[in-house]
Design a protein around this motif. Structure first.
Motif, mmCIF file in Angstrom:
data_model
loop_
_atom_site.group_PDB
_atom_site.id
_atom_site.type_symbol
_atom_site.label_atom_id
_atom_site.label_comp_id
_atom_site.label_asym_id
_atom_site.label_seq_id
_atom_site.Cartn_x
_atom_site.Cartn_y
_atom_site.Cartn_z
ATOM 1 N N TRP A 163 -7.442 6.931 -5.440
ATOM 2 C CA TRP A 163 -6.571 6.081 -6.252
ATOM 3 C C TRP A 163 -5.138 6.102 -5.719
ATOM 4 C CZ3 TRP A 163 -10.526 3.898 -7.165
ATOM 5 C CH2 TRP A 163 -11.591 4.360 -7.913
ATOM 6 N N ARG A 164 -4.762 7.161 -5.013
ATOM 7 C CA ARG A 164 -3.434 7.190 -4.383
ATOM 8 C C ARG A 164 -3.365 6.149 -3.262
ATOM 9 N NH1 ARG A 164 -0.562 10.222 -0.312
ATOM 10 N NH2 ARG A 164 1.601 10.473 -0.979
ATOM 11 N N VAL A 165 -4.428 6.058 -2.481
ATOM 12 C CA VAL A 165 -4.478 5.032 -1.430
ATOM 13 C C VAL A 165 -4.398 3.643 -2.066
ATOM 14 C CG1 VAL A 165 -5.949 3.974 0.340
ATOM 15 C CG2 VAL A 165 -5.692 6.469 0.238
ATOM 16 N N LEU A 166 -5.123 3.433 -3.164
ATOM 17 C CA LEU A 166 -5.052 2.149 -3.868
ATOM 18 C C LEU A 166 -3.634 1.881 -4.347
ATOM 19 C CD1 LEU A 166 -6.372 -0.357 -5.129
ATOM 20 C CD2 LEU A 166 -6.895 1.064 -7.130
ATOM 21 N N ALA A 167 -2.950 2.883 -4.879
ATOM 22 C CA ALA A 167 -1.569 2.710 -5.351
ATOM 23 C C ALA A 167 -0.647 2.330 -4.200
ATOM 24 C CB ALA A 167 -1.080 3.985 -6.034
ATOM 25 N N LYS A 168 -0.812 2.955 -3.055
ATOM 26 C CA LYS A 168 0.006 2.604 -1.880
ATOM 27 C C LYS A 168 -0.238 1.159 -1.464
ATOM 28 C CE LYS A 168 2.116 6.474 -1.016
ATOM 29 N NZ LYS A 168 3.538 6.569 -1.252
ATOM 30 N N THR A 169 -1.498 0.736 -1.500
ATOM 31 C CA THR A 169 -1.825 -0.649 -1.168
ATOM 32 C C THR A 169 -1.155 -1.599 -2.156
ATOM 33 O OG1 THR A 169 -3.954 0.033 -0.254
ATOM 34 C CG2 THR A 169 -3.725 -2.290 -0.866
ATOM 35 N N LEU A 170 -1.245 -1.280 -3.448
ATOM 36 C CA LEU A 170 -0.630 -2.130 -4.464
ATOM 37 C C LEU A 170 0.885 -2.131 -4.403
ATOM 38 C CD1 LEU A 170 -2.936 -1.476 -7.546
ATOM 39 C CD2 LEU A 170 -2.741 -3.585 -6.209
ATOM 40 N N SER A 171 1.466 -1.042 -3.953
ATOM 41 C CA SER A 171 2.926 -1.011 -3.861
ATOM 42 C C SER A 171 3.430 -2.070 -2.888
ATOM 43 C CB SER A 171 3.426 0.370 -3.472
ATOM 44 O OG SER A 171 3.089 0.693 -2.132
ATOM 45 N N TRP A 172 2.610 -2.404 -1.893
ATOM 46 C CA TRP A 172 2.966 -3.477 -0.943
ATOM 47 C C TRP A 172 2.503 -4.842 -1.445
ATOM 48 C CZ3 TRP A 172 6.559 -2.684 2.387
ATOM 49 C CH2 TRP A 172 6.800 -1.394 2.836
#
Length: 177
Positions: A163-172
Motif C-alpha cells: 500500500w506504500r507503493v500504491l500511495a507513492k503512485t497516487l502521490s504523482w
C-alpha cells in the motif's frame, strides 16, 4: 420420603421450565459495512502530498477509473465498479464491495492466500491541501493465517509495503486528477 419432593423440581430444571427467559443470541456484525465488532487486522495511513486543488473524491476516482494503478494482475485493468472481480498480484482474487465518494472497499474471495472474507477499505482525505490515504483491513473472524502470529505479521509487513507503493503512485497521479 424426604428426597421425593425434589424429583419434580429437578425434572422441571432439566426440561428448562424453571430456567427463566433465554439469553438473547448475540448477532454477528455485518463486517461488510465496516470494522466495528469485527476482527481488526491493520490500519495504515500514507501521505499523498500537497494537492490543494484536488478533492479526496478526485483522488479516489483517479484510482478507480484507472485501476491499472492498483497492484492487479488481471480482470480489472480499467475502470472498476462495485461487484467487479479482479486478481491482485500473486493470483489473489478479490471483489470490489463498495465505491463511495472518498473511499472504495475490496473483499478477498476463496483462493486468496489470506482466506476469504477480509475487507480492505481505502479512504482518502484532505487537510489544508495535504492528502492522506488510510488503508484499513478487517475480517469476520481470523483465518488460519491471520489468526496465527507469524503469518499475520508477515501479512501486515507485506500489506504495509504494497500500500506504500500504491500511495507513492497516487502521490504523482493525483496531479492529473
Amino acid at each position: 420420603m424426604p428426597g421425593f419432593a425434589a424429583v419434580p423440581v429437578a425434572l422441571a430444571l432439566c426440561a428448562g421450565l424453571l430456567a427463566g427467559p433465554a439469553a438473547p443470541v448475540a448477532e454477528r456484525p455485518d463486517c461488510r459495512a465496516g470494522p466495528a465488532g469485527c476482527y481488526g487486522l491493520y490500519t495504515y495511513g500514507y501521505s499523498l502530498g500537497l494537492h490543494p486543488f484536488t478533492g479526496p473524491d478526485a483522488v479516489r476516482r483517479q484510482l478507480t477509473d484507472y485501476f491499472w494503478l492498483f497492484p492487479v494482475s488481471g480482470g480489472c485493468a480499467g475502470r472498476i465498479r462495485a461487484g467487479a472481480r479482479c486478481e491482485l498480484l500473486g493470483g489473489n482474487p478479490v471483489e470490489v464491495e463498495y465505491i463511495g465518494n472518498d473511499f472504495f472497499q475490496i473483499n478477498t474471495l476463496p483462493g486468496h492466500q489470506l482466506g476469504r472474507g477480509m475487507h480492505i477499505r481505502f479512504a482518502f482525505s484532505r487537510t489544508l491541501g495535504f492528502h492522506t490515504m488510510t488503508v484499513r483491513a478487517w475480517q469476520d473472524r481470523p483465518t488460519d493465517c491471520t489468526g496465527e502470529v507469524f503469518c499475520n505479521g508477515v501479512n501486515r509487513v507485506f500489506a504495509w509495503g504494497t500500500w506504500r507503493v500504491l500511495a507513492k503512485t497516487l502521490s504523482w497521479s493525483a496531479y492529473a486528477a
